[in-house]
Design an enzyme around this catalytic site. Sequence first.
Site, PDB file in Angstrom:
ATOM      1  N   ARG A 111      35.171  43.330  53.339  1.00  0.00           N
ATOM      2  CA  ARG A 111      35.034  42.599  52.069  1.00  0.00           C
ATOM      3  C   ARG A 111      33.553  42.579  51.752  1.00  0.00           C
ATOM      4  NH1 ARG A 111      37.865  37.227  49.807  1.00  0.00           N
ATOM      5  NH2 ARG A 111      39.409  38.858  49.473  1.00  0.00           N
ATOM      6  N   HIS A 138      40.242  45.343  44.108  1.00  0.00           N
ATOM      7  CA  HIS A 138      40.947  44.611  45.172  1.00  0.00           C
ATOM      8  C   HIS A 138      42.312  45.268  45.405  1.00  0.00           C
ATOM      9  CE1 HIS A 138      41.763  41.509  47.918  1.00  0.00           C
ATOM     10  NE2 HIS A 138      41.863  40.465  47.126  1.00  0.00           N
ATOM     11  N   GLN A 141      45.335  43.568  47.311  1.00  0.00           N
ATOM     12  CA  GLN A 141      45.999  42.540  46.500  1.00  0.00           C
ATOM     13  C   GLN A 141      47.089  43.158  45.639  1.00  0.00           C
ATOM     14  OE1 GLN A 141      45.303  39.071  46.387  1.00  0.00           O
ATOM     15  NE2 GLN A 141      47.228  39.124  45.271  1.00  0.00           N
ATOM     16  N   ASP A 229      43.355  35.306  36.853  1.00  0.00           N
ATOM     17  CA  ASP A 229      42.504  35.143  38.034  1.00  0.00           C
ATOM     18  C   ASP A 229      41.397  34.159  37.658  1.00  0.00           C
ATOM     19  OD1 ASP A 229      41.280  35.483  40.521  1.00  0.00           O
ATOM     20  OD2 ASP A 229      40.374  37.422  40.015  1.00  0.00           O
ATOM     21  N   CYS A 268      46.211  35.862  42.167  1.00  0.00           N
ATOM     22  CA  CYS A 268      45.898  36.285  43.536  1.00  0.00           C
ATOM     23  C   CYS A 268      45.455  35.118  44.412  1.00  0.00           C
ATOM     24  CB  CYS A 268      44.830  37.371  43.506  1.00  0.00           C
ATOM     25  SG  CYS A 268      43.248  36.828  42.845  1.00  0.00           S
ATOM     26  N   ARG A 296      50.639  39.570  50.982  1.00  0.00           N
ATOM     27  CA  ARG A 296      49.423  40.219  51.467  1.00  0.00           C
ATOM     28  C   ARG A 296      49.627  40.693  52.908  1.00  0.00           C
ATOM     29  NH1 ARG A 296      44.530  39.019  49.259  1.00  0.00           N
ATOM     30  NH2 ARG A 296      43.851  40.682  50.651  1.00  0.00           N
TER      31      ARG A 296
HETATM   32  N1   CP Z   1      43.423  36.739  47.085  1.00  0.00           N
HETATM   33  C1   CP Z   1      42.485  36.832  48.046  1.00  0.00           C
HETATM   34  O1   CP Z   1      41.957  37.898  48.331  1.00  0.00           O
HETATM   35  O2   CP Z   1      42.214  35.652  48.667  1.00  0.00           O
HETATM   36  P1   CP Z   1      41.035  35.365  49.701  1.00  0.00           P
HETATM   37  O3   CP Z   1      39.746  35.403  48.927  1.00  0.00           O
HETATM   38  O4   CP Z   1      41.329  34.002  50.255  1.00  0.00           O
HETATM   39  O5   CP Z   1      41.056  36.411  50.769  1.00  0.00           O
HETATM   40  N1  NVA Z   2      38.102  37.857  41.351  1.00  0.00           N
HETATM   41  C1  NVA Z   2      38.051  37.010  42.510  1.00  0.00           C
HETATM   42  C2  NVA Z   2      39.171  37.336  43.447  1.00  0.00           C
HETATM   43  C3  NVA Z   2      39.243  36.477  44.668  1.00  0.00           C
HETATM   44  C4  NVA Z   2      40.333  36.885  45.603  1.00  0.00           C
HETATM   45  C5  NVA Z   2      36.703  37.176  43.205  1.00  0.00           C
HETATM   46  O1  NVA Z   2      36.232  38.311  43.333  1.00  0.00           O
HETATM   47  O2  NVA Z   2      36.128  36.174  43.615  1.00  0.00           O
END
Ligand code: CP
Ligand code: NVA
Length: 313
Positions: A111, A138, A141, A229, A268, A296
């Site tokens: 990440r 992502h 997701q 989102d 998400c 997930r």
């Molecule tokens: N949706 C998602 O990726 O959640 P987290 O940021 O908690 O991993």
């Molecule tokens: N768009 C959000 C998604 C979190 C899972 C972010 O990048 O923070």
Amino acid sequence: MTENIRHFLDLDVLDAALLRHLVDEARQRKQARQGCSQGAPDDDAPLAGQVLALLFEKPSTRTRVSFDVGMRQLGGETLILNRDVTQLGRGETVSDTARVLSRYVDALMVRSDSHDTLLELAAAARIPVVNGLTDHSHPCQLLADILTFEEHKGPITNRSVAWIGDGNNVATSWIHAAVKFDFELRLACPAGLKPEAKVLDWARREGGHILLTEDPQEAAVHADCIVTDTWVSMGDNDAEQRMEMLAPYQVDAALMTLADHQAIFMHCLPAHRGEEVTAEVLDGSQSVVMDGAENRLHAQKSILVWCLSGWDK
Ligand code: CP
Ligand code: NVA
């Protein structure tokens, strides 16, 4: 050879038939585990003896826990690395980090603050690298979201999904998914927060059914699914301006009424009740957000099995 390594970096660079297979395998693995405790391994334990490292440059609840538990259910092991407890945090290069980790573990989930970091890791790694969210996309997701949609609504091909709000990283992966799974995606975003132009151009070149509008109502009419989102993603530093631009894009009961009467609501997570979605919708009967969160786990297991043990079409 690097080119034979099965990275899972983005949906647009993967074959549509493979993505369909991954969703179907996720559904089968989920069904096969009905009634099992979370700690019990899958019967085939296909990744026994393998280690997955999880590298985080940003916070996470779902991605962290679902990859960790999922890898264990597949018979493998995990270790979690937060950037600041590694030498990356003190300036070791991304490339050296990738090469070193390739000597210790069998796969790497990342990440990252920057999509370029993910690509640099993948270019230098000698093991599969999985995108667990970047500023650009992502994809994990979205595999979970397709599984969730289909559990509730049947095959997603030729159905319609309305994305309401920020044209962000999750929106990018929805656009990729619309092309690969052949459904209609209507995006309602403010002028200043549209999805990346190169992503929209790619979708149009691929013949995707993508509508971009600034009007949430136009996007929502008769849709099978409404999705949104957060208005402020990790790394965004213009929260006040975003709140102002996105205020007309809240998903509320009135907007849901415009969609098909059996439409589902997806997000998400994490969600912000009273901002991008009302509590009434998020916690209401059309919301499938907790199924999405669970999925997930199942979707990523399918990704890991493909990355690490192969897939013969
Ligand atoms: N949706 C998602 O990726 O959640 P987290 O940021 O908690 O991993
Ligand atoms: N768009 C959000 C998604 C979190 C899972 C972010 O990048 O923070």
